[in-house]
Design an enzyme around this catalytic site. Structure first.
Site, PDB file in Angstrom:
ATOM      1  CD  GLU A   1      -6.762   5.842   3.306  1.00 56.27           C
ATOM      2  OE1 GLU A   1      -7.234   6.927   3.869  1.00 56.27           O
ATOM      3  OE2 GLU A   1      -5.363   5.694   3.846  1.00 56.27           O
TER       4      GLU A   1
ATOM      5  CB  CYS B   1      -1.842  -1.438  -0.673  1.00 53.34           C
ATOM      6  SG  CYS B   1      -2.433  -1.676   1.300  1.00 53.34           S
TER       7      CYS B   1
ATOM      8  CD  GLU C   1       2.438  -1.875  -1.294  1.00 60.32           C
ATOM      9  OE1 GLU C   1       1.436  -1.097  -1.356  1.00 60.32           O
ATOM     10  OE2 GLU C   1       3.103  -2.094  -0.422  1.00 60.32           O
TER      11      GLU C   1
ATOM     12  CB  CYS D   1       0.217  -4.477   4.313  1.00 62.39           C
ATOM     13  SG  CYS D   1      -0.771  -5.041   3.186  1.00 62.39           S
TER      14      CYS D   1
ATOM     15  CG  ASN E   1      -2.279   5.013  -0.155  1.00 66.80           C
ATOM     16  OD1 ASN E   1      -1.846   6.006  -1.011  1.00 66.80           O
ATOM     17  ND2 ASN E   1      -2.425   5.068   0.979  1.00 66.80           N
TER      18      ASN E   1
ATOM     19  CB  CYS F   1       1.039  -5.443  -0.383  1.00 66.19           C
ATOM     20  SG  CYS F   1      -0.596  -4.447  -0.792  1.00 66.19           S
TER      21      CYS F   1
HETATM   22  N1  THU Z   1      -0.583   1.273   2.721  1.00 62.76           N
HETATM   23  C1  THU Z   1      -0.212   1.128   1.279  1.00 62.76           C
HETATM   24  O1  THU Z   1      -0.935   1.601   0.275  1.00 62.76           O
HETATM   25  N2  THU Z   1       1.017   0.256   1.155  1.00 62.76           N
HETATM   26  C2  THU Z   1       1.916  -0.028   2.033  1.00 62.76           C
HETATM   27  O2  THU Z   1       2.798  -0.532   1.834  1.00 62.76           O
HETATM   28  C3  THU Z   1       1.591   0.350   3.433  1.00 62.76           C
HETATM   29  C4  THU Z   1       0.211   0.850   3.883  1.00 62.76           C
HETATM   30  C5  THU Z   1      -1.715   2.366   2.588  1.00 62.76           C
HETATM   31  C6  THU Z   1      -2.923   1.710   3.219  1.00 62.76           C
HETATM   32  C7  THU Z   1      -3.561   2.974   3.841  1.00 62.76           C
HETATM   33  O3  THU Z   1      -4.380   3.482   2.658  1.00 62.76           O
HETATM   34  C8  THU Z   1      -2.630   3.791   4.356  1.00 62.76           C
HETATM   35  O4  THU Z   1      -1.235   3.349   3.591  1.00 62.76           O
HETATM   36  C9  THU Z   1      -2.249   3.574   5.954  1.00 62.76           C
HETATM   37  O5  THU Z   1      -2.537   2.340   6.257  1.00 62.76           O
END
Ligand code: THU
Length: 134
Positions: free
Chosen positions: A46, A55, A57, A88, A44, A91
């Site tokens: 941000e 994310c 994924e 999420c 991920n 994803c």
């Molecule tokens: N996140 C992911 O990258 N994948 C997931 O399956 C769940 C959440 C990330 C998004 C964000 O950067 C952090 O986790 C908190 O939500």
């Protein structure tokens, strides 16, 4: 764990260490086993403008696509904490584009795989490419 699942777990953990998570501090790694046996990983990333973050994924899917692969045989998602780090909603739909309803989605913690679901379990009665008349 099968050798392929172990390789997925190691790939996801390796890139999880590269996650850019200054806001949530929640690092996630994802690794895809493509139909030809190759592996693609993502973390991920941000952003100070929060909705622009992506994310793990999404990163793994982008890596797979740019390599020319189009089918997800399995995907593993690795995250910290007590709760399962399931993909999420967005994803789940991203995975749906390239996977079959029966494709495995492994959810791992730092110690290894905690649970395995099928895509159909996480995204039942889903809409996909086959619904479009193209
Ligand atoms: N996140 C992911 O990258 N994948 C997931 O399956 C769940 C959440 C990330 C998004 C964000 O950067 C952090 O986790 C908190 O939500």
């Amino acid at each position: 764990m099968t050798p392929a699942d172990q390789a997925l777990f190691e790939a996801a953990e390796r890139v999880r260490a590269r996650a850019h998570v200054p806001y949530s501090k929640f690092a996630v790694g994802a690794a895809i086993l493509a139909d030809d046996g190759s592996i693609y990983a993502g973390c991920n990333v941000e952003n100070a403008a929060y909705p622009q973050g992506s994310c793990a994924e999404a990163g793994a899917i982008a890596a797979m696509a740019l390599a020319g692969e189009r089918r997800i045989a399995e995907i593993l998602v690795a995250g910290d904490g007590d709760a399962l780090c399931t993909p999420c909603g967005g994803c789940r739909q991203r995975i749906r584009e390239f996977a079959d309803p029966s494709s495995a989605i492994h959810i791992a913690g730092p110690e290894g795989v905690r649970r395995t679901f099928t895509l159909a379990e996480l995204l039942p009665e889903s809409f996909g490419p086959d619904h479009l008349p193209v």
